[in-house]
Design a protein around this motif. Structure first.
Motif, short mmCIF file in Angstrom:
data_model
loop_
_atom_site.label_atom_id
_atom_site.label_comp_id
_atom_site.label_asym_id
_atom_site.label_seq_id
_atom_site.Cartn_x
_atom_site.Cartn_y
_atom_site.Cartn_z
N HIS A 208 0.84 -1.20 0.00
CA HIS A 208 0.00 0.00 0.00
C HIS A 208 0.88 1.26 0.00
N HIS A 240 3.10 7.85 4.76
CA HIS A 240 1.86 8.46 5.27
C HIS A 240 1.22 7.68 6.41
N ASP A 241 1.34 6.36 6.38
CA ASP A 241 0.69 5.53 7.41
C ASP A 241 1.66 5.03 8.47
N ASP A 324 -4.38 7.39 -1.72
CA ASP A 324 -4.71 6.52 -0.59
C ASP A 324 -6.10 5.91 -0.78
FE LIG Z 1 -3.12 4.72 3.75
#
Ligand SMILES: [Fe+2]
Ligand SMILES: [Fe+2]
Length: 373
Positions: A208, A240-241, A324
């Motif tokens: 991801h 980002h995560d 996303d």
């Molecule tokens: Fe994400």
């Protein structure tokens, strides 16, 4: 002696009509030889007293022998599209070029999927990508490219496995990864081929991250972003995560739906990630901003709750939010790929103006739609 730009325009125009004729008819069609000869004569005139004619593509502009070539006309624009699709950004025609070579080049260019080749007197390639001190050999073959894509995923996996609230983040390693992404998507115009399907639940995190990074960089690049900023957006998207490493495994891996309290905790990955990234030396300021804002909507709803009158979602966060959303939905039902993609884009359009920046959502749809045609 300055290059005769009118002759260059004519050369490109004849070259492109020959390539088009070659796609329409067969390579042995009478017009092909005639047009190839015409192109060669103009080229030889341009090569008088020079050792090469150097054509570079920068964004959507052709630079010939270091000077911009304006008003390229219809054939010129088709030529730009054609070479861009193949990831070629530089063609050098050298003195001594033969009819047979030029004819072969035209035949190869008329086939859409053929890899750009190098001939004795025609050199094609992509301009070296030198960003942040990382140099990548951009003249890579299709085989090396697919290997590179696998390696990139492996590298992201390593970075992700090394993450810990206590360890130091390898910023230079991330730079190398995103520079390689740039090389890959400049070679492969179909971005859907670049994003990886999720193979298993445990691989989701880094697949991801990789997909969101590639999709965000493709968006940014299409808007004219380059060099350091393009690289920073890639790194921010990749991370980002990252705040999820502070969330308990029970919540992250829970099969059923999360209860209210668990959702609250899950939402905290934005704050955790942002705080973690803000402390890292040498990392662009965009990374903690994107980590904080990627679930914040365009109109200010979403989480974490920020005072929207003071703070608006950063454009880099808006870009990452789109990637996303797309990757998260796409990986849910991978078996219905085509329909899913159109469905996701429709949903994105529906939420443009509230969840997403409408201009960016539109731009993203256009990028993806061209790959579906
Ligand atoms: Fe994400
Ligand atoms: Fe997230």
């Amino acid at each position: 002696m300055p290059t005769d730009m009118e002759a260059v325009r004519k050369f490109i125009s004849v070259l492109m009509s020959t390539i088009s004729n070659c796609s329409l008819y067969t390579k042995s069609h009478a017009s092909i030889d005639e047009l190839t000869q015409k192109a060669l004569s103009i080229l030889n005139e341009l090569l008088t007293g020079a050792d090469r004619v150097e054509i570079m593509l920068i964004e959507n502009d052709l630079i010939v022998n270091k000077a911009p070539l304006r008003d390229v006309g219809v054939h010129g624009n088709t030529f730009i599209k054609r070479i861009k699709r193949r990831g070629i950004s530089r063609i050098d025609f050298l003195a001594g070029i033969t009819f047979a070579e030029l004819k072969q080049f035209i035949a190869d260019m008329s086939e859409t999927d053929k890899e750009p080749k190098t001939y004795p007197h025609i050199k094609t390639g992509v301009i070296d990508v030198r960003l942040g001190g990382v140099k990548v050999d951009a003249n890579i073959s299709a085989e090396a490219l697919s290997k590179l894509t696998t390696q990139q995923l492996e590298k992201v996996k390593d970075v992700y496995h090394d993450f810990s609230p206590f360890s130091k983040l390898n910023v230079a390693g991330l730079e190398e990864i995103v520079v390689n992404f740039i090389v890959t998507f400049k070679k492969e115009a179909n971005i859907l081929k670049l994003i990886s399907p999720v193979k298993s639940h445990s691989e989701y995190t880094y697949t991801h991250a990789t997909n969101v990074a590639v999709l965000s960089m493709v968006q940014a690049e299409s808007l004219g972003v380059k060099d350091k900023l393009l690289q920073d957006i890639g790194i921010a998207a990749l991370l980002h995560d990252v705040g999820k490493m502070f969330i308990s495994k029970e919540i992250l891996d829970k099969k059923g739906t999360l209860d209210e309290k668990e959702w609250q905790e899950m939402h905290h990955h934005t704050m955790y990630g942002s705080k973690y990234l803000a402390r890292i030396d040498g990392l662009s300021r965009i990374a903690p901003i994107v980590a904080l804002e990627h679930h914040l909507a365009y109109d200010g709803h979403g989480y974490p709750k920020l005072n929207v009158r003071v703070r608006k979602q950063h454009i880099c966060s808006q870009i990452v939010a789109i990637s996303d959303f797309f990757d998260a939905l796409r990986s849910r039902r991978p078996y219905k790929r085509d329909w899913d993609i159109k469905e996701i884009l429709a949903l994105m359009q529906k939420n443009a103006g509230t969840d997403f920046n409408p201009f960016l959502a539109d731009n993203f749809s256009k990028i993806v739609m061209t790959t579906l045609k």
